[in-house]
Design a protein around this motif. Structure first.
Motif, PDB file in Angstrom:
ATOM      1  N   GLU A   1      10.240  74.038 -15.444  1.00 16.45           N
ATOM      2  CA  GLU A   1       8.804  74.300 -15.412  1.00 16.45           C
ATOM      3  C   GLU A   1       8.530  75.746 -14.979  1.00 16.45           C
ATOM      4  OE1 GLU A   1       4.959  72.836 -12.857  1.00 16.45           O
ATOM      5  OE2 GLU A   1       6.390  71.310 -13.484  1.00 16.45           O
ATOM      6  N   LEU A   2       9.311  76.217 -14.033  1.00 13.65           N
ATOM      7  CA  LEU A   2       9.164  77.603 -13.567  1.00 13.65           C
ATOM      8  C   LEU A   2       9.464  78.584 -14.696  1.00 13.65           C
ATOM      9  CD1 LEU A   2       8.666  79.617 -11.266  1.00 13.65           C
ATOM     10  CD2 LEU A   2      11.059  79.298 -10.590  1.00 13.65           C
ATOM     11  N   GLU A   3      10.537  78.347 -15.437  1.00 14.49           N
ATOM     12  CA  GLU A   3      10.858  79.205 -16.578  1.00 14.49           C
ATOM     13  C   GLU A   3       9.722  79.214 -17.597  1.00 14.49           C
ATOM     14  OE1 GLU A   3      14.639  77.622 -17.884  1.00 14.49           O
ATOM     15  OE2 GLU A   3      15.668  79.351 -17.042  1.00 14.49           O
ATOM     16  N   ALA A   4       9.143  78.055 -17.865  1.00  9.92           N
ATOM     17  CA  ALA A   4       8.027  77.972 -18.820  1.00  9.92           C
ATOM     18  C   ALA A   4       6.816  78.733 -18.295  1.00  9.92           C
ATOM     19  CB  ALA A   4       7.671  76.516 -19.086  1.00  9.92           C
ATOM     20  N   ALA A   5       6.551  78.627 -16.990  1.00 12.49           N
ATOM     21  CA  ALA A   5       5.406  79.321 -16.393  1.00 12.49           C
ATOM     22  C   ALA A   5       5.576  80.831 -16.443  1.00 12.49           C
ATOM     23  CB  ALA A   5       5.216  78.865 -14.950  1.00 12.49           C
ATOM     24  N   LEU A   6       6.827  81.285 -16.393  1.00 13.25           N
ATOM     25  CA  LEU A   6       7.097  82.727 -16.407  1.00 13.25           C
ATOM     26  C   LEU A   6       7.171  83.279 -17.823  1.00 13.25           C
ATOM     27  CD1 LEU A   6       9.727  82.906 -13.543  1.00 13.25           C
ATOM     28  CD2 LEU A   6       7.323  83.571 -13.455  1.00 13.25           C
TER      29      LEU A   6
ATOM     30  N   ASP B   1       9.859  85.814 -19.006  1.00 15.90           N
ATOM     31  CA  ASP B   1      10.663  86.206 -17.853  1.00 15.90           C
ATOM     32  C   ASP B   1      11.833  85.246 -17.660  1.00 15.90           C
ATOM     33  OD1 ASP B   1      10.456  88.440 -16.310  1.00 15.90           O
ATOM     34  OD2 ASP B   1       8.747  87.730 -15.165  1.00 15.90           O
ATOM     35  N   THR B   2      12.845  85.697 -16.920  1.00 12.21           N
ATOM     36  CA  THR B   2      13.986  84.849 -16.622  1.00 12.21           C
ATOM     37  C   THR B   2      14.059  84.617 -15.120  1.00 12.21           C
ATOM     38  OG1 THR B   2      15.515  86.681 -16.270  1.00 12.21           O
ATOM     39  CG2 THR B   2      15.275  85.872 -18.539  1.00 12.21           C
ATOM     40  N   LEU B   3      14.789  83.582 -14.735  1.00 12.87           N
ATOM     41  CA  LEU B   3      14.979  83.326 -13.312  1.00 12.87           C
ATOM     42  C   LEU B   3      15.773  84.450 -12.660  1.00 12.87           C
ATOM     43  CD1 LEU B   3      15.630  79.481 -13.236  1.00 12.87           C
ATOM     44  CD2 LEU B   3      13.559  80.722 -12.626  1.00 12.87           C
ATOM     45  N   VAL B   4      16.690  85.045 -13.389  1.00 10.42           N
ATOM     46  CA  VAL B   4      17.460  86.164 -12.846  1.00 10.42           C
ATOM     47  C   VAL B   4      16.532  87.329 -12.513  1.00 10.42           C
ATOM     48  CG1 VAL B   4      19.235  87.892 -13.358  1.00 10.42           C
ATOM     49  CG2 VAL B   4      19.605  85.496 -13.987  1.00 10.42           C
TER      50      VAL B   4
ATOM     51  N   LEU C   1       6.499  79.898  -8.069  1.00 13.12           N
ATOM     52  CA  LEU C   1       7.612  79.346  -7.298  1.00 13.12           C
ATOM     53  C   LEU C   1       7.153  78.197  -6.412  1.00 13.12           C
ATOM     54  CD1 LEU C   1       9.839  82.305  -6.125  1.00 13.12           C
ATOM     55  CD2 LEU C   1      10.631  80.077  -6.874  1.00 13.12           C
ATOM     56  N   LEU C   2       6.043  78.403  -5.698  1.00 16.83           N
ATOM     57  CA  LEU C   2       5.542  77.343  -4.825  1.00 16.83           C
ATOM     58  C   LEU C   2       5.175  76.099  -5.626  1.00 16.83           C
ATOM     59  CD1 LEU C   2       3.336  79.294  -2.263  1.00 16.83           C
ATOM     60  CD2 LEU C   2       5.710  78.534  -2.009  1.00 16.83           C
ATOM     61  N   LEU C   3       4.518  76.281  -6.756  1.00 22.23           N
ATOM     62  CA  LEU C   3       4.132  75.144  -7.581  1.00 22.23           C
ATOM     63  C   LEU C   3       5.370  74.393  -8.083  1.00 22.23           C
ATOM     64  CD1 LEU C   3       1.906  73.469  -8.866  1.00 22.23           C
ATOM     65  CD2 LEU C   3       1.967  75.039 -10.822  1.00 22.23           C
ATOM     66  N   ALA C   4       6.362  75.121  -8.553  1.00 26.34           N
ATOM     67  CA  ALA C   4       7.592  74.472  -9.020  1.00 26.34           C
ATOM     68  C   ALA C   4       8.274  73.722  -7.881  1.00 26.34           C
ATOM     69  CB  ALA C   4       8.540  75.505  -9.631  1.00 26.34           C
ATOM     70  N   GLY C   5       8.331  74.345  -6.707  1.00 31.29           N
ATOM     71  CA  GLY C   5       8.943  73.688  -5.547  1.00 31.29           C
ATOM     72  C   GLY C   5       8.180  72.451  -5.111  1.00 31.29           C
ATOM     73  N   LEU C   6       6.852  72.541  -5.121  1.00 36.42           N
ATOM     74  CA  LEU C   6       6.031  71.385  -4.771  1.00 36.42           C
ATOM     75  C   LEU C   6       6.246  70.250  -5.771  1.00 36.42           C
ATOM     76  CD1 LEU C   6       2.773  73.245  -3.725  1.00 36.42           C
ATOM     77  CD2 LEU C   6       4.091  71.684  -2.267  1.00 36.42           C
ATOM     78  N   ARG C   7       6.282  70.586  -7.052  1.00 37.71           N
ATOM     79  CA  ARG C   7       6.518  69.562  -8.081  1.00 37.71           C
ATOM     80  C   ARG C   7       7.893  68.925  -7.888  1.00 37.71           C
ATOM     81  NH1 ARG C   7       3.102  71.242 -12.416  1.00 37.71           N
ATOM     82  NH2 ARG C   7       1.014  70.946 -11.560  1.00 37.71           N
ATOM     83  N   GLY C   8       8.887  69.746  -7.571  1.00 34.51           N
ATOM     84  CA  GLY C   8      10.230  69.227  -7.306  1.00 34.51           C
ATOM     85  C   GLY C   8      10.270  68.314  -6.099  1.00 34.51           C
ATOM     86  N   GLY C   9       9.336  68.522  -5.178  1.00 30.27           N
ATOM     87  CA  GLY C   9       9.232  67.682  -3.994  1.00 30.27           C
ATOM     88  C   GLY C   9       8.342  66.466  -4.188  1.00 30.27           C
ATOM     89  N   GLY C  10       7.755  66.322  -5.384  1.00 26.95           N
ATOM     90  CA  GLY C  10       6.960  65.149  -5.692  1.00 26.95           C
ATOM     91  C   GLY C  10       5.452  65.341  -5.623  1.00 26.95           C
ATOM     92  N   TRP C  11       4.985  66.536  -5.334  1.00 24.83           N
ATOM     93  CA  TRP C  11       3.537  66.802  -5.261  1.00 24.83           C
ATOM     94  C   TRP C  11       2.943  66.701  -6.659  1.00 24.83           C
ATOM     95  CZ3 TRP C  11       0.371  71.399  -6.307  1.00 24.83           C
ATOM     96  CH2 TRP C  11      -0.843  71.422  -5.621  1.00 24.83           C
ATOM     97  N   THR C  12       1.755  66.120  -6.776  1.00 19.89           N
ATOM     98  CA  THR C  12       1.147  65.910  -8.086  1.00 19.89           C
ATOM     99  C   THR C  12      -0.073  66.784  -8.334  1.00 19.89           C
ATOM    100  OG1 THR C  12      -0.159  64.060  -7.208  1.00 19.89           O
ATOM    101  CG2 THR C  12       1.964  63.521  -8.250  1.00 19.89           C
TER     102      THR C  12
END
Length: 107
Positions: A29-34, A37-40, A59-70
């Motif tokens: 999801e982070l790659e798509a949002a960027l 851009d690349t993660l590197v 980054l925060l949004l991707a991390g929150l989603r990975g943690g289950g935030w909706t």
């Protein structure tokens, strides 16, 4: 309890603790949002201190989603983040570091 060895980071959002983690799905999801851009390049920007607020929020949004935030990107943009912009940037950098650092470096 947060497990730094599993790449977890806590973000206090609107007064509530949220666990963030960059899972494989969250990274996609982070790659798509960027977009192009690349993660590197994202990692390089954080290492050089050349990141943008767009990078931090993505980054925060991707991390929150990975943690289950909706919540949505708009919810995050309107939220009160403990520590303000500087705290958000530090947590984003920590999240990125924990996702890609060897386990012993996550402590």
């Amino acid at each position: 309890m947060v497990n730094p060895h599993a790449g977890e980071v806590v973000l206090t959002l609107n007064g509530e603790r949220q666990v963030m983690k960059l899972t494989l799905g969250a990274l996609a999801e982070l790659e798509a949002a960027l977009a192009a851009d690349t993660l590197v390049s994202l990692i390089e920007r954080f290492e050089a201190g050349q990141f943008s607020t767009r990078d931090v929020l993505a980054l925060l949004l991707a991390g929150l989603r990975g943690g289950g935030w909706t919540g949505s990107a708009a919810d995050l943009a309107a939220a009160d983040i403990a520590g303000g912009p500087v705290g958000a940037a530090r947590l984003a950098a920590t999240l990125l570091m924990r996702a890609f650092a060897p386990a012993e470096a996550a402590e």
